[in-house]
Design a protein around this motif. Sequence first.
Motif, PDB file in Angstrom:
ATOM      1  N   LYS A 261       0.822  -1.209   0.000  1.00  0.00           N
ATOM      2  CA  LYS A 261       0.000   0.000   0.000  1.00  0.00           C
ATOM      3  C   LYS A 261       0.859   1.262   0.000  1.00  0.00           C
ATOM      4  O   LYS A 261       0.554   2.226  -0.702  1.00  0.00           O
ATOM      5  CB  LYS A 261      -0.944   0.000   1.192  1.00  0.00           C
ATOM      6  CG  LYS A 261      -2.041  -1.032   1.059  1.00  0.00           C
ATOM      7  CD  LYS A 261      -2.899  -1.095   2.297  1.00  0.00           C
ATOM      8  CE  LYS A 261      -3.887  -2.240   2.189  1.00  0.00           C
ATOM      9  NZ  LYS A 261      -4.689  -2.403   3.392  1.00  0.00           N
ATOM     10  N   SER A 262       1.950   1.260   0.760  1.00  0.00           N
ATOM     11  CA  SER A 262       2.818   2.440   0.771  1.00  0.00           C
ATOM     12  C   SER A 262       3.521   2.601  -0.571  1.00  0.00           C
ATOM     13  O   SER A 262       3.709   3.720  -1.037  1.00  0.00           O
ATOM     14  CB  SER A 262       3.833   2.355   1.909  1.00  0.00           C
ATOM     15  OG  SER A 262       4.720   1.277   1.711  1.00  0.00           O
ATOM     16  N   TRP A 263       3.869   1.492  -1.208  1.00  0.00           N
ATOM     17  CA  TRP A 263       4.487   1.570  -2.536  1.00  0.00           C
ATOM     18  C   TRP A 263       3.499   2.151  -3.530  1.00  0.00           C
ATOM     19  O   TRP A 263       3.868   2.955  -4.380  1.00  0.00           O
ATOM     20  CB  TRP A 263       4.948   0.186  -2.988  1.00  0.00           C
ATOM     21  CG  TRP A 263       5.595   0.217  -4.332  1.00  0.00           C
ATOM     22  CD1 TRP A 263       6.869   0.578  -4.624  1.00  0.00           C
ATOM     23  CD2 TRP A 263       4.982  -0.092  -5.585  1.00  0.00           C
ATOM     24  NE1 TRP A 263       7.093   0.501  -5.974  1.00  0.00           N
ATOM     25  CE2 TRP A 263       5.946   0.084  -6.582  1.00  0.00           C
ATOM     26  CE3 TRP A 263       3.713  -0.512  -5.944  1.00  0.00           C
ATOM     27  CZ2 TRP A 263       5.674  -0.143  -7.923  1.00  0.00           C
ATOM     28  CZ3 TRP A 263       3.439  -0.731  -7.275  1.00  0.00           C
ATOM     29  CH2 TRP A 263       4.416  -0.545  -8.251  1.00  0.00           C
ATOM     30  N   MET A 264       2.219   1.759  -3.420  1.00  0.00           N
ATOM     31  CA  MET A 264       1.192   2.293  -4.319  1.00  0.00           C
ATOM     32  C   MET A 264       1.070   3.800  -4.148  1.00  0.00           C
ATOM     33  O   MET A 264       1.020   4.540  -5.137  1.00  0.00           O
ATOM     34  CB  MET A 264      -0.171   1.645  -4.036  1.00  0.00           C
ATOM     35  CG  MET A 264      -0.295   0.248  -4.529  1.00  0.00           C
ATOM     36  SD  MET A 264      -1.890  -0.588  -4.271  1.00  0.00           S
ATOM     37  CE  MET A 264      -2.866   0.497  -3.322  1.00  0.00           C
ATOM     38  N   LEU A 265       1.040   4.261  -2.909  1.00  0.00           N
ATOM     39  CA  LEU A 265       0.916   5.700  -2.670  1.00  0.00           C
ATOM     40  C   LEU A 265       2.125   6.456  -3.202  1.00  0.00           C
ATOM     41  O   LEU A 265       1.997   7.527  -3.789  1.00  0.00           O
ATOM     42  CB  LEU A 265       0.729   5.971  -1.181  1.00  0.00           C
ATOM     43  CG  LEU A 265      -0.604   5.523  -0.587  1.00  0.00           C
ATOM     44  CD1 LEU A 265      -0.593   5.696   0.931  1.00  0.00           C
ATOM     45  CD2 LEU A 265      -1.747   6.302  -1.205  1.00  0.00           C
ATOM     46  N   THR A 266       3.305   5.897  -3.002  1.00  0.00           N
ATOM     47  CA  THR A 266       4.525   6.538  -3.504  1.00  0.00           C
ATOM     48  C   THR A 266       4.522   6.596  -5.025  1.00  0.00           C
ATOM     49  O   THR A 266       4.857   7.629  -5.618  1.00  0.00           O
ATOM     50  CB  THR A 266       5.762   5.777  -2.998  1.00  0.00           C
ATOM     51  OG1 THR A 266       5.738   5.744  -1.578  1.00  0.00           O
ATOM     52  CG2 THR A 266       7.044   6.434  -3.475  1.00  0.00           C
TER      53      THR A 266
ATOM     54  N   GLU B 217       1.921   6.556  -7.032  1.00  0.00           N
ATOM     55  CA  GLU B 217       0.915   7.519  -7.476  1.00  0.00           C
ATOM     56  C   GLU B 217       1.413   8.950  -7.330  1.00  0.00           C
ATOM     57  O   GLU B 217       1.197   9.786  -8.210  1.00  0.00           O
ATOM     58  CB  GLU B 217      -0.377   7.328  -6.685  1.00  0.00           C
ATOM     59  CG  GLU B 217      -1.115   6.066  -7.034  1.00  0.00           C
ATOM     60  CD  GLU B 217      -2.312   5.813  -6.134  1.00  0.00           C
ATOM     61  OE1 GLU B 217      -2.595   6.666  -5.257  1.00  0.00           O
ATOM     62  OE2 GLU B 217      -2.961   4.765  -6.300  1.00  0.00           O
ATOM     63  N   GLN B 218       2.076   9.247  -6.224  1.00  0.00           N
ATOM     64  CA  GLN B 218       2.596  10.590  -6.010  1.00  0.00           C
ATOM     65  C   GLN B 218       3.683  10.922  -7.030  1.00  0.00           C
ATOM     66  O   GLN B 218       3.716  12.036  -7.555  1.00  0.00           O
ATOM     67  CB  GLN B 218       3.148  10.730  -4.588  1.00  0.00           C
ATOM     68  CG  GLN B 218       3.568  12.133  -4.232  1.00  0.00           C
ATOM     69  CD  GLN B 218       2.406  13.107  -4.280  1.00  0.00           C
ATOM     70  OE1 GLN B 218       1.302  12.806  -3.865  1.00  0.00           O
ATOM     71  NE2 GLN B 218       2.671  14.298  -4.791  1.00  0.00           N
TER      72      GLN B 218
ATOM     73  N   ALA C 117       3.920   9.690 -10.032  1.00  0.00           N
ATOM     74  CA  ALA C 117       3.254   9.872 -11.308  1.00  0.00           C
ATOM     75  C   ALA C 117       2.592  11.251 -11.397  1.00  0.00           C
ATOM     76  O   ALA C 117       2.652  11.903 -12.437  1.00  0.00           O
ATOM     77  CB  ALA C 117       2.208   8.770 -11.516  1.00  0.00           C
ATOM     78  N   LYS C 118       2.009  11.702 -10.309  1.00  0.00           N
ATOM     79  CA  LYS C 118       1.397  13.041 -10.297  1.00  0.00           C
ATOM     80  C   LYS C 118       2.470  14.105 -10.473  1.00  0.00           C
ATOM     81  O   LYS C 118       2.267  15.092 -11.187  1.00  0.00           O
ATOM     82  CB  LYS C 118       0.638  13.258  -8.995  1.00  0.00           C
ATOM     83  CG  LYS C 118      -0.658  12.494  -8.914  1.00  0.00           C
ATOM     84  CD  LYS C 118      -1.351  12.717  -7.589  1.00  0.00           C
ATOM     85  CE  LYS C 118      -2.594  11.860  -7.452  1.00  0.00           C
ATOM     86  NZ  LYS C 118      -3.237  12.005  -6.154  1.00  0.00           N
ATOM     87  N   ASN C 119       3.606  13.935  -9.816  1.00  0.00           N
ATOM     88  CA  ASN C 119       4.694  14.911  -9.949  1.00  0.00           C
ATOM     89  C   ASN C 119       5.244  14.933 -11.366  1.00  0.00           C
ATOM     90  O   ASN C 119       5.566  15.998 -11.889  1.00  0.00           O
ATOM     91  CB  ASN C 119       5.823  14.598  -8.959  1.00  0.00           C
ATOM     92  CG  ASN C 119       5.440  14.926  -7.534  1.00  0.00           C
ATOM     93  OD1 ASN C 119       4.514  15.660  -7.282  1.00  0.00           O
ATOM     94  ND2 ASN C 119       6.173  14.332  -6.583  1.00  0.00           N
ATOM     95  N   MET C 120       5.342  13.774 -11.984  1.00  0.00           N
ATOM     96  CA  MET C 120       5.847  13.721 -13.360  1.00  0.00           C
ATOM     97  C   MET C 120       4.864  14.347 -14.332  1.00  0.00           C
ATOM     98  O   MET C 120       5.249  14.998 -15.295  1.00  0.00           O
ATOM     99  CB  MET C 120       6.146  12.265 -13.754  1.00  0.00           C
ATOM    100  CG  MET C 120       7.340  11.685 -13.022  1.00  0.00           C
ATOM    101  SD  MET C 120       7.555   9.922 -13.295  1.00  0.00           S
ATOM    102  CE  MET C 120       7.796   9.854 -15.047  1.00  0.00           C
ATOM    103  N   ALA C 121       3.573  14.141 -14.096  1.00  0.00           N
ATOM    104  CA  ALA C 121       2.549  14.701 -14.978  1.00  0.00           C
ATOM    105  C   ALA C 121       2.457  16.219 -14.831  1.00  0.00           C
ATOM    106  O   ALA C 121       2.109  16.906 -15.784  1.00  0.00           O
ATOM    107  CB  ALA C 121       1.200  14.064 -14.666  1.00  0.00           C
ATOM    108  N   ALA C 122       2.780  16.731 -13.663  1.00  0.00           N
ATOM    109  CA  ALA C 122       2.691  18.170 -13.420  1.00  0.00           C
ATOM    110  C   ALA C 122       3.801  18.932 -14.105  1.00  0.00           C
ATOM    111  O   ALA C 122       3.678  20.126 -14.357  1.00  0.00           O
ATOM    112  CB  ALA C 122       2.720  18.451 -11.922  1.00  0.00           C
ATOM    113  N   LYS C 123       4.905  18.275 -14.428  1.00  0.00           N
ATOM    114  CA  LYS C 123       6.052  18.979 -15.043  1.00  0.00           C
ATOM    115  C   LYS C 123       5.863  19.186 -16.498  1.00  0.00           C
ATOM    116  O   LYS C 123       5.306  18.668 -17.276  1.00  0.00           O
ATOM    117  CB  LYS C 123       7.338  18.191 -14.775  1.00  0.00           C
ATOM    118  CG  LYS C 123       7.740  18.248 -13.340  1.00  0.00           C
ATOM    119  CD  LYS C 123       9.043  17.536 -13.119  1.00  0.00           C
ATOM    120  CE  LYS C 123       9.420  17.611 -11.643  1.00  0.00           C
ATOM    121  NZ  LYS C 123      10.657  16.969 -11.368  1.00  0.00           N
TER     122      LYS C 123
END
Length: 72
Positions: free
Chosen positions: A56-61, A63-64, A66-72
């Motif tokens: 579960k912690s790996w999933m959250l990491t 996802e975060q 991926a969000k950071n990469m998409a924001a750039k």
Amino acid sequence: MNIPSANTLTNGTAYFLTFVSLAVAGLSTFDWLTFFTPEQSLKIVAGLNLLGLLVKSWMLTAEQMAKNMAAK
């Protein structure tokens, strides 16, 4: 060939570990001490719960990240 996404595999793994943990915990009503000692059973349940938390912690990491990469 349809390859499942990492999120699908991770969710499946987390659900599987949760199910196994619940099944093992449910065996407390069954006299399964003929198979395992109380210490071994505690280690098994703790290990399954720890694996579930790690997934579960790996999933959250992931996802975060991926969000950071998409924001750039």
